[in-house]
Structures are given as C-alpha cells and as structure tokens.
Design an enzyme around this catalytic site. Structure first.
Site, PDB file in Angstrom:
ATOM      1  N   HIS A   1       0.687   2.151 -13.302  1.00  0.00           N
ATOM      2  CA  HIS A   1       1.524   1.072 -13.833  1.00  0.00           C
ATOM      3  C   HIS A   1       2.982   1.526 -13.807  1.00  0.00           C
ATOM      4  O   HIS A   1       3.273   2.656 -14.213  1.00  0.00           O
ATOM      5  CB  HIS A   1       1.099   0.726 -15.271  1.00  0.00           C
TER       6      HIS A   1
ATOM      7  N   ASP B   1      -9.682   0.105 -19.120  1.00  0.00           N
ATOM      8  CA  ASP B   1     -10.679  -0.425 -20.043  1.00  0.00           C
ATOM      9  C   ASP B   1     -10.587  -1.946 -19.993  1.00  0.00           C
ATOM     10  O   ASP B   1      -9.980  -2.500 -19.075  1.00  0.00           O
ATOM     11  CB  ASP B   1     -10.487   0.151 -21.461  1.00  0.00           C
TER      12      ASP B   1
ATOM     13  N   GLY C   1       0.772  -1.238   0.000  1.00  0.00           N
ATOM     14  CA  GLY C   1       0.000   0.000   0.000  1.00  0.00           C
ATOM     15  C   GLY C   1       0.802   1.287   0.000  1.00  0.00           C
ATOM     16  O   GLY C   1       0.356   2.287   0.540  1.00  0.00           O
TER      17      GLY C   1
ATOM     18  N   ASN D   1       1.374   3.226  -2.576  1.00  0.00           N
ATOM     19  CA  ASN D   1       0.609   4.212  -3.346  1.00  0.00           C
ATOM     20  C   ASN D   1      -0.632   4.659  -2.587  1.00  0.00           C
ATOM     21  O   ASN D   1      -1.017   5.823  -2.653  1.00  0.00           O
ATOM     22  CB  ASN D   1       0.234   3.664  -4.727  1.00  0.00           C
TER      23      ASN D   1
ATOM     24  N   ARG E   1     -14.526 -17.970 -10.012  1.00  0.00           N
ATOM     25  CA  ARG E   1     -14.209 -16.585 -10.351  1.00  0.00           C
ATOM     26  C   ARG E   1     -15.469 -15.727 -10.515  1.00  0.00           C
ATOM     27  O   ARG E   1     -15.473 -14.561 -10.143  1.00  0.00           O
ATOM     28  CB  ARG E   1     -13.373 -16.560 -11.645  1.00  0.00           C
TER      29      ARG E   1
END
Length: 197
Positions: free
Chosen positions: A110, A147, A12, A14, A66
């Site tokens: 990223h 996306d 954590g 960020n 899932r």
C-alpha cells in the site's frame, strides 16, 4: 522453494521489482508460479510473458455477478497451488472465502504509511492526492498481511519517504515506488521465504 502468485491490475511495476528480485537472488528460495490480472491488455501481462511466467486474466466483466467472479478467481488461484499470494496493485476486493483459505498467506503493498491514507477509497493516485492535501512531510509505503478489512491486516514492513515542496501526486507516487515500494515488497517476500518473519 516458496511458490509465489502475483495478482495485478495495471502496469506491474511492483511485479517487475519481484521478477528482478528473484532473478538477481535478492529474493531467495522463491519462484513466481503465476500472474493473475483482473484486466485484459495491461502491461503487467507483457512483463510476465517476457519473464516466461504463466499468466491469466480473470475479469469481473466476464461473469454474470460478483459471486460468480469471486468463485472463478478462487478456482484460478487454486490452480497455481501458491504458498504466498502477493497483491501488487490488485484493485479488487479479495473474497472472504479466499482470505479464509489462504489466511496469513496473502500480502499487499500500500502506497502510504498505514494507518495514514488507507482503507476504502484510498488507492493509486488518490492516496498521494490526500497526502499532499493534508500537507504531510513524510509518506511512504507499507507491506501488510491481508485480512477481511481494507488495509487493516498486520504490518510486515514500512519505509518512509520525504514529501517535497513542489510534489505533484504523480511525482510523489513515483518517488514512493522507487524509494520504498520496489525495495520493501521484495524484502518482505524474501523474509517470508526464508522464515525471517
């Protein structure tokens, strides 16, 4: 006031940059309404607790398959009624129906300059290992909208970081966090919160 939900898988760092940015006023007109992790016992949950932020774990291990996990994840996200979902080291593929429901309201950080070293299989240290193996002189970080592809959404902000001769993946990872990730993620949230995007 922008209602931000942060999703995390690990330590954590960020998340901490966002918490600090909100408390210092660097990120304006924003409140962190919750933190969701897919892992129990990670340090990011302690960071959320220390900041008085509601946090929950939705782990794939707790579900039969899932689809059941994806349904539970979306239901949990919905309970926070977020304006913006921030993936801050969330190493789970976001279900398509969540991307549809929160279109243009999910962002990700990223640890490379997309399109380099991005896409399926590029996460965490693997990104920095690949960058060093390729011999690039500059790497960095990217904040982008999410996306249905992997790291393919529109880019919001990028910051370059020098790669040094003696870098290991761990050293490069740390420098990119300090010089890029912890700066551009709060900046992107602030821009969204204040209509500057």
């Amino acid at each position: 006031m922008l209602r931000v939900l942060v999703m995390v898988s690990g330590g954590g760092t960020n998340l901490q940059a966002i918490i600090d940015g909100v408390s210092s006023g660097e990120i304006r007109n924003t409140e962190i309404v919750g933190v969701i992790s897919n892992n129990y016992g990670v340090y990011s949950l302690e960071r959320a607790n220390a900041a008085g932020i509601k946090n929950m774990v939705v782990s794939p291990k707790d579900f039969a398959d899932r689809d059941a996990f994806n349904d539970a994840l979306l239901q949990t996200v919905d309970t926070f009624n977020p304006d913006l979902i921030v993936l801050a080291g969330f190493l789970v593929v976001i279900p398509p129906k969540m991307i549809d429901k929160y279109e243009n309201r999910i962002i990700n950080i990223h640890p490379s300059l997309i399109p380099s070293f991005s896409g399926t299989g590029y996460y965490g240290l693997k990104v920095h290992e690949a960058a060093l193996k390729r011999g690039v002189k500059i790497s960095g970080a990217t904040v982008h909208f999410v996306d249905k592809g992997t790291d393919t959404g529109p880019i919001i902000i990028q910051k370059a970081v020098e790669v040094k001769k003696d870098d290991t993946p761990e050293i490069l990872q740390r420098r990119i966090m300090e010089e890029a990730e912890w700066k551009i993620l709060p900046k992107a949230i602030d821009m969204i919160a204040n209509g500057e995007l």
